[in-house]
Design a protein around this motif. Structure first.
Motif, PDB file in Angstrom:
ATOM      1  N   LYS A   1      43.433  38.822  39.920  1.00  0.00           N
ATOM      2  CA  LYS A   1      43.388  38.664  38.462  1.00  0.00           C
ATOM      3  C   LYS A   1      42.021  39.164  38.003  1.00  0.00           C
ATOM      4  O   LYS A   1      40.992  38.518  38.227  1.00  0.00           O
ATOM      5  CB  LYS A   1      43.620  37.205  38.072  1.00  0.00           C
TER       6      LYS A   1
ATOM      7  N   TYR B   1      51.117  32.807  37.440  1.00  0.00           N
ATOM      8  CA  TYR B   1      51.744  34.107  37.675  1.00  0.00           C
ATOM      9  C   TYR B   1      51.373  34.618  39.068  1.00  0.00           C
ATOM     10  O   TYR B   1      50.193  34.629  39.445  1.00  0.00           O
ATOM     11  CB  TYR B   1      51.291  35.078  36.585  1.00  0.00           C
TER      12      TYR B   1
ATOM     13  N   MET C   1      47.110  41.040  37.828  1.00  0.00           N
ATOM     14  CA  MET C   1      46.844  41.023  36.390  1.00  0.00           C
ATOM     15  C   MET C   1      45.513  41.688  36.068  1.00  0.00           C
ATOM     16  O   MET C   1      44.512  41.474  36.760  1.00  0.00           O
ATOM     17  CB  MET C   1      46.832  39.583  35.881  1.00  0.00           C
TER      18      MET C   1
ATOM     19  N   LEU D   1      49.732  32.224  32.942  1.00  0.00           N
ATOM     20  CA  LEU D   1      49.107  33.333  33.662  1.00  0.00           C
ATOM     21  C   LEU D   1      48.457  32.848  34.960  1.00  0.00           C
ATOM     22  O   LEU D   1      48.436  33.576  35.959  1.00  0.00           O
ATOM     23  CB  LEU D   1      48.064  34.010  32.771  1.00  0.00           C
TER      24      LEU D   1
ATOM     25  N   LEU E   1      50.645  42.881  35.337  1.00  0.00           N
ATOM     26  CA  LEU E   1      50.526  42.614  33.902  1.00  0.00           C
ATOM     27  C   LEU E   1      49.207  43.185  33.402  1.00  0.00           C
ATOM     28  O   LEU E   1      48.139  42.882  33.947  1.00  0.00           O
ATOM     29  CB  LEU E   1      50.559  41.112  33.620  1.00  0.00           C
TER      30      LEU E   1
ATOM     31  N   ILE F   1      43.158  42.006  32.586  1.00  0.00           N
ATOM     32  CA  ILE F   1      43.118  41.459  31.234  1.00  0.00           C
ATOM     33  C   ILE F   1      41.821  41.821  30.527  1.00  0.00           C
ATOM     34  O   ILE F   1      40.740  41.790  31.117  1.00  0.00           O
ATOM     35  CB  ILE F   1      43.304  39.922  31.266  1.00  0.00           C
TER      36      ILE F   1
END
Length: 640
Positions: A355, A490, A494, A487, A466, A496
């Motif tokens: 992430k 998840y 990812m 999230l 994502l 972000i």
């Protein structure tokens, strides 16, 4: 400072709030809370005197200056950033003109003992104090300090304001407001167009701000850092908490529990009374008793449970499809727009399950990188997705790309396939689209509703990567928290982009910083990164000061000069002592008034005196003037 007295605001006969009263005291830091539509922005407009209440009144001293930043405002064109920002100092120009007039008048006046002459001296002192507060002596440095803090580069200050986006022009308006240094700052979503570093700078600026601040924000971290008081608007009334936002949530939960318990106990009494009424009303001998019970119930004031908005996004992302170990490879990547290099030589690898947060100031290339990964634009170098990577991309303006002529239901139904089509109503319900909401056209939805609908579309496919560019724009704090929880759970990869520190905290353990044309990897979370940037800014400031300071010349003092120098120093020290005594007395007087102003009973009594606020503000002005005098004397002593 400002008194709100039994204020009611009604639209079309329906009250938004009724008989609201509260005080804004000097140095208050107030956050306005309440669900969308509760009346928070309306309250700021009332305090800014841009809207009148239906009934009640709002009182403030004549000399109290109010600064108001609405969410949407008109921007001026035809000036450079510096020129437009300098218009904030119109007050200084007026004060300096008045100062010149007073000085000319004092040159010819001889009525030294008259009230009129005394009034001129008082005005002179007040003007000097105000000029000191608003930074008249170093306005150019103040302008640059504020603009740099809000994210402008020095080279951008001479560009036309029309060359900047609406978000950057909003920063100019915010800068102008801060430079005016009003006694009360009213800020409606001030962080909407700011990046993380500018938000942190604004927090630090407001921590030492001389006046009072009332603000609306969906940034929890910002609220907790800036405010020490929370006023909640709910069910047409207010609750006033002497706490920041996080503490307020705890206190509100306790209030709700207390209301629910009181309502349950009252309902037991009502039920028991009703049993007695039913038992006795048919008996002639007990009819009077039954009637008295009925009247008792009619007179009973029912316990009200506040209609606090508890609904929020409740969902879980679909199980992502499997992907290769390497999800994304970026080699020597860069982008140039119209001859301007945004960044170059970006090199990094993202692996399965990571992430990642992209951070940095606006305009440094974060959204550009997202578009490069999503193959939306051309670029230099290599940006390659790994084996079996299926990306879902939420763009910053995703909600603007929805078909405005479709309904909420049609937006999802047109994309859903298979068994998902049977679950559309439930899916939309988890995003707070319930009952008739699903038949609304997209064009009538608010920004927050469109953002939720755009996020909902991401759940229609089992993406394993994502890509989320500012997904929390327009979402309230509660919805952001539940999105963050989803999230966190998840299982895919990812990337972000977000300027919301509370949203990023605990979620991203690796950050890529876009700064000065380069991309740098940080193996830390957002909290550690912000501390690092704060230290770097302090080092930059020290370096800047060091460059500006010239080495002091050493003065050789002859023996004959020593006695005269000691005499001068003694005189200065005597003046410093007197100034310190005056400051202590003024601070004690103001502190006493402040303590009384915080008590509603004392406040009402004291403000009956028409001269109270004049005396109060005159004392503050004298204190500021004495502080300046003390600083000047200390510098004089140091130089001697």
């Amino acid at each position: 400072m400002i008194s709100v007295n039994n204020v009611t605001v009604a639209f079309g006969g329906s009250p938004l709030f009724e008989n609201i009263s509260f005080l804004i005291n000097p140095k208050d830091r107030i956050g306005l809370a309440g669900k969308n539509g509760a009346g928070k922005s309306t309250m700021l407009k009332l305090l800014a005197m841009e809207q009148n209440p239906t009934s009640g009144s709002i009182a403030k001293p004549n000399e109290c200056k109010i600064g108001y930043l609405p969410q949407d405002m008109k921007h001026q064109a035809g000036r450079t950033v510096l020129e437009e920002t300098a218009t904030a100092f119109i007050e200084i120009q007026i004060l300096e003109k008045r100062l010149e007039e007073i000085n000319k008048e004092l040159e010819v006046r001889t009525d030294y003992e008259s009230d009129a002459y005394s009034k001129l001296i008082t005005d002179l002192t007040d003007i000097h104090a105000r000029l000191d507060i608003v930074g008249a002596g170093n306005r150019d440095q103040e302008i640059e300090k504020v603009l740099r803090g809000l994210g402008f580069e020095r080279k951008e200050l001479n560009r036309q304001t029309s060359e900047f986006s609406g978000g950057w022009r909003m920063r100019i308006e915010l800068g102008k407001l801060l430079l005016q240094k009003p006694d009360v700052l009213l800020l409606d979503e001030p962080t909407n167009h700011l990046d993380i570093e500018a938000i942190q700078w604004l927090e630090e600026y407001l921590e030492t701000y001389h006046g009072s601040v009332m603000l609306i924000s969906h940034d929890k971290h910002f609220l907790d850092s800036v405010t020490n008081r929370t006023i909640e608007i709910v069910n047409k009334k207010i609750y006033d908490y002497k706490s920041n936002y996080s503490k307020y949530l705890v206190l509100r939960a306790e209030r709700m529990e207390s209301q629910e318990n009181a309502a349950k106990n009252q309902q037991k009494i009502i039920d028991q009374t009703q049993v007695l009424i039913d038992k006795n009303r048919a008996k002639a001998s007990k009819a009077a008793f039954a009637q008295s019970l009925i009247k008792k119930l009619e007179r009973m004031e029912r316990v009200q449970i506040d209609d606090v908005e508890t609904g929020a996004i409740r969902f879980k992302f679909p199980q992502p499809a499997h992907s290769g170990k390497i999800v994304l490879t970026v080699e020597n990547a860069g982008k140039e727009y119209d001859g301007k290099r945004i960044f170059s030589d970006a090199n990094f690898i993202i692996t399965k399950g990571e992430k990642i947060g992209l951070v940095g100031r606006n305009g440094e290339g974060k959204s550009t990188m997202m578009k490069m990964i999503g193959k939306k634009i051309s670029f230099d170098g290599t940006v390659q997705l790994g084996h079996s990577v299926f990306p879902g991309y939420f763009e910053q303006d995703q909600e603007e790309k929805l078909d405005v002529n479709k309904t909420v239901f049609e937006t999802i139904d047109d994309l859903a396939v298979g068994d998902v089509r049977k679950q559309i109503r439930g899916l939309l319900g988890s995003f707070l689209f319930q009952n008739d909401d699903i038949d609304k056209k997209v064009k009538v939805l608010s920004g927050g509703e469109r953002g939720r609908l755009a996020l909902c579309k991401l759940l229609l496919e089992p993406y394993n990567l994502l890509m989320l560019d500012e997904p929390t724009n327009h979402l309230d704090i509660r919805s952001k928290e539940v999105l963050k929880n989803a999230l966190m759970e998840y299982e895919g990869t990812m990337i972000i982009v977000s300027h919301d520190r509370d949203f990023l905290t605990g979620m991203c353990t690796k950050l890529y910083e876009f700064r000065e044309g380069k991309v740098k990897e940080h193996l830390c979370d957002i909290t550690e990164f912000m501390e690092l940037r704060k230290l770097e800014r302090m080092d930059e400031l020290k370096s800047s000061i060091a460059v500006k300071e010239e080495p002091k010349k050493v003065k050789v003092v002859e023996p004959a000069e020593n006695a005269e120098q000691e005499k001068l120093q003694k005189q200065i020290k005597s003046k410093i002592t007197k100034a310190e005594n005056d400051i202590e007395a003024l601070e004690k007087q103001i502190a006493d008034w402040d303590a009384k102003l915080s008590d509603t009973t004392f406040y009402t009594e004291m403000t009956k005196d028409p001269n109270f606020f004049n005396n109060y503000n005159a004392a503050k002005a004298k204190l500021d003037a004495k502080m300046k005098e003390w600083e000047d004397l200390c510098e004089e002593l140091k130089a001697s």
